[in-house]
Design an enzyme around this catalytic site. Sequence first.
Site, PDB file in Angstrom:
ATOM      1  N   ASP A 110      57.275  60.501  29.035  1.00  0.00           N
ATOM      2  CA  ASP A 110      58.697  60.834  28.973  1.00  0.00           C
ATOM      3  C   ASP A 110      59.326  59.977  27.884  1.00  0.00           C
ATOM      4  OD1 ASP A 110      61.423  61.183  29.340  1.00  0.00           O
ATOM      5  OD2 ASP A 110      61.315  61.153  31.536  1.00  0.00           O
ATOM      6  N   HIS A 111      59.767  60.619  26.799  1.00  0.00           N
ATOM      7  CA  HIS A 111      60.250  59.862  25.646  1.00  0.00           C
ATOM      8  C   HIS A 111      61.608  59.212  25.906  1.00  0.00           C
ATOM      9  CE1 HIS A 111      59.572  58.485  21.701  1.00  0.00           C
ATOM     10  NE2 HIS A 111      58.987  59.556  21.216  1.00  0.00           N
ATOM     11  N   ARG A 112      62.266  59.523  27.024  1.00  0.00           N
ATOM     12  CA  ARG A 112      63.478  58.794  27.390  1.00  0.00           C
ATOM     13  C   ARG A 112      63.125  57.387  27.862  1.00  0.00           C
ATOM     14  NH1 ARG A 112      65.812  62.552  31.992  1.00  0.00           N
ATOM     15  NH2 ARG A 112      63.641  62.230  32.613  1.00  0.00           N
TER      16      ARG A 112
END
Length: 469
Positions: free
Chosen positions: A439-441
């Site tokens: 998850d790039h967040r």
Amino acid sequence: MREFRLPDLGEGLTESEIVQWHVAEGDTVELNQIIADVETAKAVVELPSPYAGVVVRLHEAAGTVVDVGAPIVSFDVEAGPDLPTAPSAPDQAVSEEEAARDEPAPAKREPNLVGYGAAVEKGGRPQRRSRGLSAAGTPQPAAAALPAASPAAAAPSVAAGTAQHRERPRSTPPVRKLARDLGIPLDSLTGTGPGALITRADVLAALAGAPSSVAPTVVQDRPEALPSPTPPTQPGARETRTPIRGVRKHTAAAMVASAFTAPHATEFLTIDVTPTMELLAELKASRAFEGTRITPLTVVAKAVCIAIARNPSLNSSWDEPAQEIVQYADVNLGIAAATPRGLLVPNIKAAQALTLKGLAQALGSLTETARAGRTAPADLAGGTVSITNIGVFGIDAGTPILNPGEAAILAMGAVRSMPWEYRGEIALRSVMTLSLSFDHRLVDGEQGSRFLADVGTILRNPAMVLTMV
């Protein structure tokens, strides 16, 4: 006479399937005796009897999908042995505060396991305590349940809602949270559940643009989607149709929610795992591992736990309502398991505290239980990071979708013998490709890359663990 209604088995679900009855009409049962196997969207669980008595009637046959709160069996308590009945357990599906705002308390509720969820009275949607009056001040009759896909059915409810103050849409707390996370207003949906209850499927259908559950309005500045045309079917066409329910339904909903809420990024690493395969051969011949099945997955699982200690951002989750990043101390390691019922991802709690042998034993027990269809709901909840072994199907690499709520998932490919550069020469080596989705967040490219490199370093040379712990 006592009527036992299907409880919500602690998962906030609206329906379950009766897989098998263990009793028949006329049987005498004891308190807490197992009377049926019930399949939820996650697992098959045993349903104990809340009464001691005689089974008078089984309301539903095996193989039937039953709404939560619907009667499934009636008991003659006086005819049974002189035993006490089970005390009523607290409703865990809907909190007291939520229930007080949404629904009036029923006059009488039978003992249950963990709660009835959103029970629906016969005759349609239950009336509200202070909202069930018409404009003239006379009581309104309960509305008859109509198919949610019919525009004519949705129109009267919309008109009634604008005649005076609008009612709060009916749904359970997990569904309300999902709608908030996805940014979908509940008052824009028409519930397809019992008594117009808004279900998880309704929210996900609105997210995907499906017209079946979206009221005539604009959702997130997007005009209402038009119904998709029915695919043409030739007369006499050969096809098989399977109802979407159980694990398949839950998996589809989870994958849609994950794909549309978490920005996925995937990285790949191909490594020489010959030293790991040699280590496995030595461990299998060791007395310390006698009777323990140890595989490349075992070593990968241990490597993931060690790499997470050095890269903790991969063991976290995104709390959208609170606007917080939650980082976990324990690694609840999920293992994707292909079962006859579909894909399950049970997890090993606090896997970082286990030795290599302990992980091997936990993996064996987890896999055996999942394939037997006896995984408990608690073992499917609370995962923090997952591994999927696509190599057992002969696949080298892929782009796995995150298990909802988790920051990362690692796919391990097949171990193949192939030419590889080794000490300046070409040699036949055992090679594996790792695929990491995150998850790039929560995880930056640097953090994901360092984690994947750490796992690769351990598999390339297990002795390097001494420099990491």
